[in-house]
Design a protein around this motif. Structure first.
Motif, PDB file in Angstrom:
ATOM      1  N   MET A  38      61.826  34.264  27.386  1.00 47.82           N
ATOM      2  CA  MET A  38      63.111  33.764  27.886  1.00 47.82           C
ATOM      3  C   MET A  38      64.079  34.898  28.184  1.00 47.82           C
ATOM      4  N   MET A  39      64.025  35.957  27.396  1.00 52.95           N
ATOM      5  CA  MET A  39      64.862  37.121  27.680  1.00 52.95           C
ATOM      6  C   MET A  39      64.488  37.750  29.014  1.00 52.95           C
ATOM      7  N   HIS A  40      63.195  37.810  29.306  1.00 54.14           N
ATOM      8  CA  HIS A  40      62.754  38.337  30.602  1.00 54.14           C
ATOM      9  C   HIS A  40      63.250  37.458  31.741  1.00 54.14           C
ATOM     10  N   ALA A  49      62.767  37.525  37.359  1.00 55.75           N
ATOM     11  CA  ALA A  49      64.025  36.844  37.662  1.00 55.75           C
ATOM     12  C   ALA A  49      63.798  35.414  38.118  1.00 55.75           C
ATOM     13  N   ALA A  50      62.618  35.121  38.652  1.00 52.64           N
ATOM     14  CA  ALA A  50      62.303  33.759  39.110  1.00 52.64           C
ATOM     15  C   ALA A  50      61.734  32.900  37.990  1.00 52.64           C
ATOM     16  N   GLY A  51      61.823  33.359  36.749  1.00 56.53           N
ATOM     17  CA  GLY A  51      61.201  32.650  35.639  1.00 56.53           C
ATOM     18  C   GLY A  51      61.727  31.243  35.431  1.00 56.53           C
ATOM     19  N   TRP A  52      63.060  31.088  35.391  1.00 63.11           N
ATOM     20  CA  TRP A  52      63.626  29.758  35.136  1.00 63.11           C
ATOM     21  C   TRP A  52      63.354  28.784  36.278  1.00 63.11           C
ATOM     22  N   ALA A  57      60.043  24.066  38.014  1.00 65.81           N
ATOM     23  CA  ALA A  57      59.016  23.508  38.900  1.00 65.81           C
ATOM     24  C   ALA A  57      57.786  23.074  38.111  1.00 65.81           C
ATOM     25  N   ALA A  58      57.398  23.865  37.087  1.00 68.58           N
ATOM     26  CA  ALA A  58      56.247  23.501  36.262  1.00 68.58           C
ATOM     27  C   ALA A  58      56.513  22.223  35.473  1.00 68.58           C
ATOM     28  N   VAL A  59      57.750  22.056  34.978  1.00 70.09           N
ATOM     29  CA  VAL A  59      58.105  20.836  34.241  1.00 70.09           C
ATOM     30  C   VAL A  59      58.048  19.618  35.172  1.00 70.09           C
ATOM     31  N   VAL A  60      58.544  19.775  36.403  1.00 72.69           N
ATOM     32  CA  VAL A  60      58.491  18.672  37.368  1.00 72.69           C
ATOM     33  C   VAL A  60      57.042  18.294  37.665  1.00 72.69           C
ATOM     34  N   LEU A  61      56.176  19.303  37.868  1.00 69.97           N
ATOM     35  CA  LEU A  61      54.756  19.019  38.104  1.00 69.97           C
ATOM     36  C   LEU A  61      54.117  18.347  36.896  1.00 69.97           C
ATOM     37  N   PHE A  62      54.529  18.756  35.709  1.00 68.32           N
ATOM     38  CA  PHE A  62      53.968  18.167  34.495  1.00 68.32           C
ATOM     39  C   PHE A  62      54.296  16.678  34.405  1.00 68.32           C
ATOM     40  N   PHE A  63      55.549  16.310  34.640  1.00 67.86           N
ATOM     41  CA  PHE A  63      55.934  14.900  34.560  1.00 67.86           C
ATOM     42  C   PHE A  63      55.339  14.104  35.726  1.00 67.86           C
ATOM     43  N   ARG A  64      55.155  14.739  36.858  1.00 73.08           N
ATOM     44  CA  ARG A  64      54.485  14.057  37.970  1.00 73.08           C
ATOM     45  C   ARG A  64      53.056  13.712  37.593  1.00 73.08           C
ATOM     46  N   LEU A 133      53.184  27.709  35.228  1.00 73.85           N
ATOM     47  CA  LEU A 133      53.949  28.325  34.143  1.00 73.85           C
ATOM     48  C   LEU A 133      53.360  29.672  33.746  1.00 73.85           C
ATOM     49  N   GLY A 134      52.045  29.818  33.842  1.00 78.65           N
ATOM     50  CA  GLY A 134      51.404  31.086  33.481  1.00 78.65           C
ATOM     51  C   GLY A 134      51.751  32.241  34.393  1.00 78.65           C
ATOM     52  N   THR A 135      52.224  31.951  35.618  1.00 76.55           N
ATOM     53  CA  THR A 135      52.567  33.046  36.522  1.00 76.55           C
ATOM     54  C   THR A 135      53.795  33.818  36.078  1.00 76.55           C
ATOM     55  N   VAL A 136      54.648  33.219  35.236  1.00 72.21           N
ATOM     56  CA  VAL A 136      55.862  33.908  34.787  1.00 72.21           C
ATOM     57  C   VAL A 136      55.746  34.356  33.337  1.00 72.21           C
ATOM     58  N   ILE A 137      54.528  34.362  32.783  1.00 72.01           N
ATOM     59  CA  ILE A 137      54.301  34.981  31.473  1.00 72.01           C
ATOM     60  C   ILE A 137      54.250  36.489  31.684  1.00 72.01           C
ATOM     61  N   PRO A 138      54.964  37.301  30.917  1.00 64.40           N
ATOM     62  CA  PRO A 138      55.130  38.725  31.245  1.00 64.40           C
ATOM     63  C   PRO A 138      53.932  39.631  30.962  1.00 64.40           C
ATOM     64  N   PHE A 139      52.723  39.111  31.008  1.00 65.55           N
ATOM     65  CA  PHE A 139      51.576  40.015  30.881  1.00 65.55           C
ATOM     66  C   PHE A 139      51.349  40.810  32.163  1.00 65.55           C
TER      67      PHE A 139
END
Length: 521
Positions: A38-40, A49-52, A57-64, A133-139
């Motif tokens: 979340m800090m990233h 910067a596009a994390g949030w 978008a991932a949450v919307v896809l999840f509920f869809r 969601l995995g695309t914005v994990i900072p690995f």
């Protein structure tokens, strides 16, 4: 009393709270890496910067996917084996401070925990939201250096075609006769790569049903993002070379990067909307969910559900116990000094107008300064004209917010200093990478040599330091240190000899202290 237990049984039987409980345990057990992520995301000038927006978008896809499939409880205890193995790896990663392993395991841990209650068939519609969601994990930061090496090779080859004399040393680009600039400051390609990958997955989830089509779209986005990054760096270098370091492409590098990313998105969108069709959840998954909804669980089913829930809670909460035990690791370093140089005297204050790096978030930072006071001629003492400064930053663990090899980007204040040229320096015990810094207001030059001490191994450059991080898994030593030494001698011709002597003395003493060897005294 029996009526109360009967009502409780009825509530628990009809309303399965296992999945919400497991998700809460997951958030508690992995709160350290989640807060770091979340800090990233909150750093608007960082690579994530596009994390949030991607998270939303991932949450919307999840509920869809949830609305279309309506999954119900379908216990699959076999997934507990994978969950236990991943939990063990997470505990080892926390104890050894290997943050990249934690980041990689975050999504598989969540998926395995949910699969214990839903099964593979019902979780298939939720793979794409978790992938987004995995695309914005900072690995991705750990892949930054290999990607940078590829970019360096491509840019050098393209510049040679136009006769541009270019030398690249890590993040530093030296244009002969023009100047040196830091590539990281204006060409952070991950900032534009990550949104493009996330958008490709979102398009794939809406327009394609087959997994190989979604994978092909994702790989196409990865290739286009790499090509656009090469073009962006190449245009920036050409602009700096032709304009004498005053290129607008460099000054407005963000606008160039986002513009090229938008161009790369056009062919992806054309392919997705021309070849794909709206993807829906399979009817078989919905029929199976409706059949399970009609079945009321018995006492034995509830007992199995409780056992699986307890096993999942044990696996998900184990990492936080490891994090508590790993957070007490000490950081040590005794004062270092220039040994064997009688003319160097300690200065108990920072040298005025001297070189000061920007090293933040270190667990321990040692700053020491010396000056030359030579009175061998017997004449009156004069103000010193030669100075040495040493900065040793020590980091306890591999946290991306304290990423050691990226602190090389902050070795100087850009409003006070400008890069002149990079160089390499061979010492008695270690070799060093270095830069010549020139003060903007006076033109005074400072010579800086640096190296990295990671897991008991010395590395002169950031790329070798990244590779040496692997040794921490074997040695169990997660500490890292950046050792930087500068010589300010106001136009002296023997600065390399002075810098070599000071760097050798300081680095040998510092590495001996970090290795627990007292023989360096």
């Amino acid at each position: 009393m029996r009526t109360l237990f009967a009502r409780l049984y009825d509530v628990l039987g009809r309303n399965d709270l296992s999945v919400p409980i497991v998700v809460c345990a997951y958030l508690i057990g992995f709160q350290t890496p989640i807060l770091s992520i979340m800090m990233h995301w909150s750093d608007l000038h960082g690579s994530y910067a596009a994390g949030w927006p991607v998270f939303i978008a991932a949450v919307v896809l999840f509920f869809r996917s949830y609305r279309q499939s309506r999954p119900t409880t379908n216990l699959s205890p076999f997934w507990l084996i994978l969950l236990a193995a991943l939990s063990l790896l997470s505990c080892v990663a926390l104890l050894t401070h290997t943050q990249v392993v934690l980041y990689i395991l975050l999504i598989p841990m969540l998926y395995s925990a949910l699969a214990c209650f839903l099964g593979w068939a019902q979780l298939r519609p939720f793979v794409m939201p978790l992938a987004v969601l995995g695309t914005v994990i900072p690995f991705w930061d750990y892949l930054g250096w290999p990607l940078q090496l590829v970019t360096n090779a491509v840019v050098k080859a393209l510049c040679r075609l136009h006769g541009v004399d270019i030398q690249i040393q890590g993040w530093l680009v030296h244009l002969k006769g023009v100047g040196t600039f830091n590539m990281v400051n204006g060409t952070a390609g991950l900032r534009y790569l990550i949104p493009l990958l996330a958008l490709s997955l979102i398009l794939g989830s809406f327009r394609f049903r087959r997994w190989h089509a979604r994978l092909a779209l994702f790989l196409g986005a990865l290739f286009l993002a790499a090509v656009m990054n090469w073009v962006r760096v190449y245009l920036s270098v050409l602009g700096l070379n032709s304009s004498g370091m005053e290129s607008l492409l460099w000054r407005y590098g963000d606008a160039l990067g986002w513009g090229l990313a938008a161009l790369a998105l056009i062919p992806l969108a054309m392919v997705a909307f021309s070849l794909g069709r709206p993807a829906t959840v399979m009817a078989a998954v919905r029929r199976a969910a409706r059949r399970r909804e009609a079945i009321s669980p018995g006492r034995s089913a509830l007992a199995r559900r409780y056992l699986v829930t307890l096993a999942c809670l044990s696996c998900l909460l184990a990492p936080i116990i490891s994090a508590i035990s790993a957070s007490a690791a000490p950081v040590k370093l005794a004062p270092v000094y220039v040994k064997g140089e009688p003319n160097w005297h300690p200065s108990f204050a920072e040298i005025k107008n001297g070189w000061v790096p920007q090293l933040n978030n270190a667990d321990k930072l040692s700053r020491q300064h010396w000056f030359v006071l030579d009175n061998t001629s017997g004449g009156p003492l004069k103000l010193p004209q030669e100075f040495v400064s040493a900065y040793i930053a020590i980091y306890r663990g591999y946290r991306l917010d304290d990423h050691l090899t990226q602190d090389i980007d902050s070795l100087y204040h850009t409003d006070q200093w400008q890069l002149d040229e990079p160089f390499t320096l061979d010492g008695k015990a270690h070799s060093y990478s270095g830069v010549v810094l020139e003060r903007k207001d006076s033109g005074r030059k400072v010579y800086v040599a640096m190296g990295f001490h990671i897991a008991g191994h010395w590395s002169p450059t950031a790329d070798r330091a990244e590779l040496n991080r692997i040794f921490s898994l074997v040695t169990g030593r997660p500490e890292m240190a950046l050792i930087a030494v500068s010589v300010d001698c106001d136009g002296c011709t023997d600065w390399k000899a002075k810098l070599r002597a000071a760097a050798d003395s300081i680095s040998q003493r510092a590495t001996a202290e970090l290795d627990g060897d007292s023989s360096a005294d």
